[in-house]
Design a protein around this motif. Structure first.
Motif, PDB file in Angstrom:
ATOM      1  N   UNK A 176      -8.196  -8.276   7.968  1.00 36.75           N
ATOM      2  CA  UNK A 176      -6.722  -8.473   7.735  1.00 36.75           C
ATOM      3  C   UNK A 176      -6.389  -9.226   6.961  1.00 36.75           C
ATOM      4  N   UNK A 177      -6.934 -10.464   7.041  1.00 33.49           N
ATOM      5  CA  UNK A 177      -6.650 -11.545   6.248  1.00 33.49           C
ATOM      6  C   UNK A 177      -6.898 -11.116   4.509  1.00 33.49           C
ATOM      7  N   UNK A 178      -8.003 -10.313   4.440  1.00 35.53           N
ATOM      8  CA  UNK A 178      -8.331  -9.971   3.062  1.00 35.53           C
ATOM      9  C   UNK A 178      -7.459  -8.746   2.576  1.00 35.53           C
ATOM     10  N   UNK A 179      -7.121  -7.843   3.388  1.00 35.67           N
ATOM     11  CA  UNK A 179      -6.533  -6.680   3.166  1.00 35.67           C
ATOM     12  C   UNK A 179      -5.058  -6.574   3.163  1.00 35.67           C
ATOM     13  N   UNK A 180      -4.792  -7.435   4.180  1.00 39.11           N
ATOM     14  CA  UNK A 180      -3.055  -7.472   4.283  1.00 39.11           C
ATOM     15  C   UNK A 180      -2.462  -8.736   3.854  1.00 39.11           C
ATOM     16  N   UNK A 181      -2.793  -9.880   4.619  1.00 34.44           N
ATOM     17  CA  UNK A 181      -2.512 -11.288   4.206  1.00 34.44           C
ATOM     18  C   UNK A 181      -2.451 -11.653   2.733  1.00 34.44           C
ATOM     19  N   UNK A 182      -3.517 -11.660   2.314  1.00 31.08           N
ATOM     20  CA  UNK A 182      -3.917 -12.257   0.991  1.00 31.08           C
ATOM     21  C   UNK A 182      -3.043 -11.338  -0.204  1.00 31.08           C
ATOM     22  N   UNK A 183      -3.278 -10.006  -0.032  1.00 23.86           N
ATOM     23  CA  UNK A 183      -2.346  -9.345  -1.184  1.00 23.86           C
ATOM     24  C   UNK A 183      -0.913  -9.667  -0.932  1.00 23.86           C
ATOM     25  N   UNK A 184      -0.485  -9.903   0.251  1.00 21.54           N
ATOM     26  CA  UNK A 184       1.244  -9.896   0.384  1.00 21.54           C
ATOM     27  C   UNK A 184       1.243 -11.142  -0.219  1.00 21.54           C
ATOM     28  N   UNK A 185       0.678 -12.431  -0.213  1.00 19.24           N
ATOM     29  CA  UNK A 185       0.938 -13.620  -0.863  1.00 19.24           C
ATOM     30  C   UNK A 185       0.671 -13.959  -2.140  1.00 19.24           C
ATOM     31  N   UNK A 186       0.197 -12.946  -2.752  1.00 18.58           N
ATOM     32  CA  UNK A 186      -0.371 -12.786  -4.001  1.00 18.58           C
ATOM     33  C   UNK A 186       0.618 -13.742  -5.054  1.00 18.58           C
ATOM     34  N   UNK A 187       1.755 -13.142  -4.841  1.00 16.49           N
ATOM     35  CA  UNK A 187       2.897 -13.846  -5.539  1.00 16.49           C
ATOM     36  C   UNK A 187       2.899 -15.506  -5.238  1.00 16.49           C
ATOM     37  N   UNK A 236       0.941  -1.277  -0.184  1.00 18.64           N
ATOM     38  CA  UNK A 236      -0.052  -0.033  -0.005  1.00 18.64           C
ATOM     39  C   UNK A 236       0.863   1.142  -0.206  1.00 18.64           C
ATOM     40  N   UNK A 237       0.433   2.153  -0.814  1.00 15.13           N
ATOM     41  CA  UNK A 237       1.029   3.588  -0.536  1.00 15.13           C
ATOM     42  C   UNK A 237       0.958   4.026   0.694  1.00 15.13           C
ATOM     43  N   UNK A 238       1.682   5.084   1.086  1.00 19.38           N
ATOM     44  CA  UNK A 238       1.681   5.778   2.122  1.00 19.38           C
ATOM     45  C   UNK A 238       0.386   6.271   2.571  1.00 19.38           C
ATOM     46  N   UNK A 239      -0.387   6.820   1.486  1.00 22.31           N
ATOM     47  CA  UNK A 239      -1.757   7.425   1.865  1.00 22.31           C
ATOM     48  C   UNK A 239      -2.477   5.930   2.121  1.00 22.31           C
ATOM     49  N   UNK A 240      -2.284   4.947   1.502  1.00 19.22           N
ATOM     50  CA  UNK A 240      -3.285   3.882   1.619  1.00 19.22           C
ATOM     51  C   UNK A 240      -2.927   3.486   2.935  1.00 19.22           C
TER      52      UNK A 240
END
Lengths: 362, 354, 556
Positions: free
Chosen positions: C471-482, B96-100
């Motif tokens: 958090x799972x949706x917005x942090x964990x999952x985007x981070x393991x997309x690769x 996420x960007x700084x803003x996000x």
């Protein structure tokens, strides 16, 4: 457009079928009712061991003849058995017709009540050895052959019969050490069937088996593996190979020689029956009759190349062609209750133990 | 009124007790530092407050609202506590960007898009990184990352902010600036803060009160001055500053006074913690309290100067006498040889060796 | 939906998906007839029969020998390979990196048959060597050969685990050793290697276990000499008694499960101890690769040689077989070249259908499976609970079922569990079966990448007010997309080569390449089998190439 056309087309088929439910010549008049009911069922489910390519000739022709869809499932004989009994027990849809190259398993299924007795109008054309209680019927006439590598086996060595083979192996054990191949009776049902039939057919069978042991025969579980290794020269002679497979292969690869042994030639057949649990019993009857009919058998002889069972069929793979080579030395494997005996564990283990002994030279 | 109250919190990992019953309170607008060596349980305590660890006993409340109560089986999830937490690693979301990053807490609270933009911009501007909004965390320096982490924790105006070693990832010079800036910011916003640190200078500079933890227990708490000037134990005395430690025996223990005896020497001082007559003890004195004297006298020792380090604004001197080493400061260079050092009685703490 | 509910629901679904077939098999092992037959009794006879059967013990001991041998071969090679690729300046890395994984995706039956054509007694390479020195100095129909080939083809598993672990070793640790005067090689042996030892041992346990479910290789290469391993013993068992005895097959599966359980336990212990070694994110992510100097090209050649033997030779064999009418002793290949097999394949009923289905199952099915694996991994992610330990065993257990038994169990499920019945003859059933059998593999892939996310990134999400689910949706999952994309690719490749699991569920319209191959093999149509194999390999290569082109990274 497809949305509209499909029901329309189906409607047309149904209409034309209803209008022209023609009974094949020689069938009883009330057969029209079977055809009509079959058309209502609309499809027939077949479990077969014949590969889809060969079976497809029959499927296409049957569909053209009756406008009834064939759902053909290509399985090996054990898979067919497993799937069929489980589905029957679950009371869910299963095959209407099973068509297997393992006659012993088919006879067992008949004995266990999985098959429906059916007086086929074609039954008269089926030889008695291939008719089990008017329930299961042999459909093909497949010689059990020797195959050999034409490049590498000298003309003089090519065995013409079982006795020749025994002589060859005892006189030239070194040249053929590890060079002969057959189905493994311990790991393959077909192998077990063929070797027990040899035992019944020939009093020197056990001498041959012992010779196999001395020459360190290589035993396989599939025809593909054996034929491939014979044509490549890894092995030189294949014992107990379905003539139909060998014929198909020899057309593509001229290196494969085929011998129908002239002392006796076992004849195997693919056994079909109508399931007692059939969801489409009429379509099933129709397909079973078709398999045995002259029309179906002609396809079997000339396109599927599985060898026709009927004397009145002309063509390439026919009874006549087999008899032209070995005359009356044909020895069809009888479809009878003895085959079910093959599946009794104690009897089977006893034979296999004897076989093991023979390979070790006892 | 106390904003944050922690009562008798206990936490155990397997068979190891990490917190053995810690209590503290943070008044509104106060900054409290949790100070202690590594393994003292200070970060664990902070994580208990945030809801990231669950104690097995005790109570934690904020502005009267119970966050955790071991006896009643209350344990609010971290997201239900409404606290701000700044991680030691900053934990900025790399995708996420700084803003996000800063906008995310507002999004979670259902703030409308326009408000989010305005509030994030205000938060970023107020800490001087408004121009970095579209960058990704990996494009920022350490100091900038720290500010973003702070903005993210402050943007939703939590009543209490928790800081886990907020300055430890900055280099020395930046750290001193950030310390001033951070203290100013927190008091400007009228926030209460709980700040974990292992650096006593940082703790004293930033905090209104310090809680010194040792082995899962509170060793001492008080204002920075109390902590520095009146340590209640050898541990506190040694932890809070740069010290000389003189081994000896306690003597003349009475009414808060005690003397340290070693060899034929006797130094008078203040008793620190429980102390018995004749007990093995240490004398502890801050470096800057050791004075150069012009000749013999009470509480003075004659020692040889062994080395001298120039620190810019002053010198650090090292003296030796037999096995005893003493360090102190001087404003001017000193000639080599022996000198008299005075240990003022009110600056020498005598504490039992435990 | 509250996260706790998601967690329990996911694990409950997973547990029932695993326990249903396994439970059925274990239940079957204590009966004296198929569980669905009307006259069935509790009995221990099946155990007695199997335990008294000489063949069982022969097969078991061969399995142990093969498993141990292949572990001994693949582990050192995999470690060396990982070290060369992750730490040194070996040339051509960009090319080698995707290639080294290829053996995982090759169907074992295809590989084995390729070896027969290339290295068999009259194989192309063998006849060439025979022409030079008069004899063929090897035999591929032996336990030794099976062990060596299995060892070579399992190197990528070790490579994957070891290189991931190597990448986690902080550069500063190695640099510290360099500054104290250790040579690069000494650093490798004395610092890096001990640091990755738990990962290597973990992989070793996995390989050892995979040794017990080896099927394709011993089926083809063990055929001529009748060499039995546990999975091929099942076949023999079926035939020896004439009719398939499910209770006996079930007993063998129970035996394999009993072997698997302590191995899973061992893996858990190793995994726990490997966590001790994780050195938390040093800043110096970039490190200069070790200079191999004069050894650069020899190292390259070593990798290429391994690749040539474990992939090049068999693929060459199979590809060659697909364009000749015959081969072997005394055949001039230039005279027998043909493209007829490919033409025949086009005409073969359902061949095109099978190819399409295979691609569908690999792509869409693979994506759906990865979604399931991700759900399971998320449910178990950072959960301190006894449930997780149980789940860890559960995901592993389906691997203990050899393909033919798994296939049968799946058929039973779809037959006897009424809600599933309507799906029986659809691709869905095949997909579900694949998904269950590869659960352990897929879940580990995804959970592995999830563990690489700094715990604080997720905690930060919680502390600013995000629920576990958010958090799972917005942090964990985007981070393991690769990592999820990579998992999709690996699962695609595996599904494309899989077949035995679905063998009883396939019917008209749901054929896949693998099932066609098996049925053609049975009738001797090796021509078509080899042409199909080549097409299968092409699909796999295309998938791999496309994915790499799109930037999917197979490892961290």
């Amino acid at each position: 457009m497809t949305k509209l056309a499909l029901p329309l087309a189906l409607g047309l088929v149904a209409f034309s079928a209803a209008a022209h439910a023609q009974v094949p010549p020689g069938y009883p008049a009330d057969y029209a009712a079977v055809i009509d009911a079959a058309k209502k069922e609309g499809k027939v489910v077949v479990y077969g061991t014949t590969d889809a390519a060969a079976a497809n000739f029959l499927v296409k022709d049957f569909e053209a003849a009756y406008g009834i869809k064939v759902e053909y499932n290509d399985l090996n004989s054990t898979e067919l058995y497993n799937r069929f009994i489980a589905e029957a027990a679950a009371g869910q849809g299963t095959a209407d017709v099973t068509w297997s190259s393992a006659p012993d398993l088919q006879v067992k299924l008949v004995n266990d009540g999985y098959a429906a007795t059916y007086k086929s109008p074609e039954a008269a054309s089926v030889p008695s050895w291939a008719n089990y209680k008017d329930t299961a019927f042999g459909t093909t006439y497949e010689a059990v052959t020797f195959v050999y590598n034409k490049r590498l086996v000298p003309e003089g060595d090519v065995p013409k019969n079982h006795a020749d083979l025994l002589k060859l192996l005892t006189s030239k054990p070194d040249a053929y050490k590890g060079k002969v191949t057959a189905y493994d009776p311990e790991r393959s049902g077909v192998g077990y069937l063929f070797f027990t039939q040899d035992d019944l057919a020939w009093n020197q069978a056990w001498d041959l088996f012992k010779a196999f042991g001395k020459t360190e025969i290589k035993l396989y579980t599939s025809a593909g593996a054996m034929i491939e290794r014979v044509t490549s020269g890894e092995h030189l002679i294949g014992y107990g190979i379905f003539g139909s497979y060998a014929l198909t292969r020899s057309k593509k690869d001229p290196n494969l020689g085929i011998v129908l042994p002239n002392d006796y030639t076992l004849i195997a057949t693919r056994v079909a029956f109508l399931s007692s649990k059939a969801k489409n019993p009429n379509a099933g009857k129709l397909f079973l009759d078709y398999l045995l009919s002259k029309r179906g058998q002609t396809i079997i002889a000339n396109e599927a190349e599985l060898y026709s069972l009927r004397d009145d069929v002309q063509g390439e793979a026919t009874v006549a062609k087999v008899k032209a080579q070995v005359g009356d030395k044909v020895r069809p494997i009888q479809i009878n209750n003895d085959l079910a005996g093959n599946l009794e564990a104690t009897k089977r283990l006893k034979f296999l133990k004897q076989w093991q002994g023979a390979l070790k030279g006892n | 009124m106390a904003d944050l109250v922690i009562e008798n919190v206990k936490l155990r990992y397997g068979s190891i007790d990490i917190l053995k019953g810690v209590s503290l309170s943070v008044e509104r607008g106060q900054i409290v530092a949790l100070l202690g060596p590594s393994g003292s349980g200070k970060t664990t305590l902070l994580r208990c407050v945030a809801g990231l660890e669950e104690p097995h006993d005790g109570r934690i409340a904020i502005a009267g609202k119970t966050l955790f109560d071991g006896s009643k089986g209350v344990a609010l999830a971290p997201e239900e506590r409404g606290l701000g937490l700044v991680f030691q690693s900053y934990a900025l979301w790399p995708h996420k960007t700084v803003f996000a990053n800063v906008a995310y807490p507002l999004k979670l609270r259902g703030v409308s898009g326009g408000d989010i933009r305005a509030r994030v911009a205000r938060a970023l501007d107020s800490i001087g990184i408004g121009h970095l909004a579209e960058r990704f965390p990996h494009q920022l320096s350490g100091g900038q990352q720290q500010r973003v982490a702070l903005a993210r924790a402050l943007v939703y105006e939590p009543p209490v902010i928790l800081l886990d070693e907020p300055l430890s990832n900055l280099d020395a010079k930046l750290r001193e600036e950030a310390r001033v800036w951070l203290r100013q910011l927190i008091s400007d916003l009228g926030l209460s803060a709980l700040c974990v640190t292992h650096d006593q200078v940082e703790a004293m500079a930033m905090a209104d009160r310090i809680l010194l933890l040792n082995g899962g227990l509170v060793e001492q708490q008080g204002t920075p001055e109390e902590m520095y000037q009146r340590p209640a134990s050898l541990f506190a005395a040694e932890f809070m500053g740069a010290n000389n430690r003189l081994p000896g025996k306690a003597a003349g223990v009475r009414e808060g006074r005690a003397s340290l005896v070693f060899g034929d020497q006797r130094l008078d001082g203040v008793a620190c913690g429980p102390l018995a007559e004749g007990e093995e003890a240490y004398g502890v004195v801050r470096l800057e309290r050791v004075r150069m004297a012009d000749g013999p006298g009470p509480n003075r020792l004659r020692m040889a100067l062994t080395s001298e380090m120039y620190l810019g604004e002053r010198y650090e001197l090292v003296f030796k006498r037999d096995d005893l080493l003493v360090r102190t400061f001087a404003t001017a260079k000193l000639p080599g040889g022996e000198h008299w050092l005075e240990f003022p009685p009110d600056a020498l703490w005598v504490a039992a060796r435990s | 939906m509250p996260f706790a509910l998601f967690r329990f629901a996911t694990l409950a679904i997973m547990a029932s998906a695993v326990l249903a077939p396994i439970g059925l098999i274990v239940y079957q092992s204590f009966l004296d007839a198929p569980f669905f037959s009307p006259n069935v009794h509790f009995s221990l006879d099946a155990f007695q029969f199997v335990l008294e059967d000489e063949d069982f013990w022969t097969a078991l001991s061969t399995s142990v020998i093969v498993a141990a041998g292949m572990t001994a071969i693949s582990v050192p090679l995999g470690v060396v390979l990982a070290f060369l690729m992750a730490r040194t300046d070996v040339p051509g890395k960009w090319l080698l990196e995707p290639l080294v994984l290829v053996p995982i995706f090759m169907s074992a039956v295809v590989l084995a048959f390729g070896y027969v054509v290339a290295l068999g007694p009259v194989g192309i390479v063998s006849t060439f060597v025979k022409g030079l020195i008069g004899v063929v100095p090897w035999s591929i129909y032996s336990v030794t050969a099976i062990t060596i080939i299995a060892g070579l083809t399992h190197v990528p598993h070790v490579y994957l685990y070891t290189s991931a672990a190597l990448r986690n070793v902080g550069a500063d640790l190695e640099e510290a050793a360099r500054t104290t005067g250790a040579s690069p090689w000494w650093v490798a042996v004395s610092v890096s290697l001990p640091m990755v030892t738990p990962a290597v041992l973990y992989a070793a346990v996995l390989i050892f276990f995979l040794g017990f479910e080896l099927f394709g290789l011993p089926l083809v290469l063990g055929d001529p000499e009748g060499i039995l391993v546990l999975a091929t013993y099942l076949y023999k068992l079926t035939n020896k008694l004439g009719v398939p005895s499910y209770q006996l097959m079930a007993v063998v599966v129970v035996a394999i499960i009993l072997i698997a359980i302590p191995l899973v336990w061992l893996q858990r212990v190793l995994l726990a101890s490997s966590n001790k070694y994780v050195s938390v994110g040093g800043k110096a992510a970039k490190r200069a690769p070790l200079k191999l100097g004069a050894l650069r090209w020899p190292a390259f050649c070593l990798i290429v040689l391994w690749f040539a033997v474990s992939v090049g030779l068999p693929v060459f064999g199979i590809a060659l077989r697909s364009v000749v009418t015959t081969w072997g002793e005394g055949v001039r290949l230039s005279e027998v070249l043909t493209l007829a097999h490919y033409r025949d394949l086009v005409d073969y009923p359902n061949a095109i259908h099978a190819i399409v289905n295979t691609v569908l199952i690999g792509t869409i099915g693979g994506a759906a499976s990865v979604a399931c694996y991700t759900a399971v991994a998320l449910a178990m992610h950072r959960w301190q609970s006894g449930m997780v330990r149980i789940a860890d065993y559960l995901v592993m257990i389906p691997r203990a079922m050899p393909g033919i038994v798994a296939g049968l169990a799946m058929l039973w499920l779809f037959l006897f569990i009424k809600p599933l019945a309507p799906f029986r003859s659809t691709l869905f059933s095949v997909w579900l079966a694949y998904t269950i059998v590869w659960l352990a593999y897929g879940t580990r892939l995804v959970s592995g990448t999830m563990l690489q996310i700094g715990r604080e990134l997720e905690e930060a999400g919680r502390s600013v007010g995000g629920s576990q689910g958010r958090v799972a949706r917005d942090v964990t999952l985007p981070l393991v997309r690769g990592g999820i994309l990579a998992a999709w690719l690996l699962v695609f490749l595996i599904f494309v080569r899989e077949y035995s699991t679905g063998v009883y569920l396939l019917g008209p319209g749901t054929e896949v390449i693998g099932s066609l191959m098996v049925s053609l093999w049975g009738t001797g149509a090796i021509d078509l089998v080899s042409a199909l194999s080549v097409i299968n390999i092409l699909i796999i290569s295309a998938g791999l190439g496309l994915a790499l082109r799109l930037g999917v990274r197979l490892h961290g």
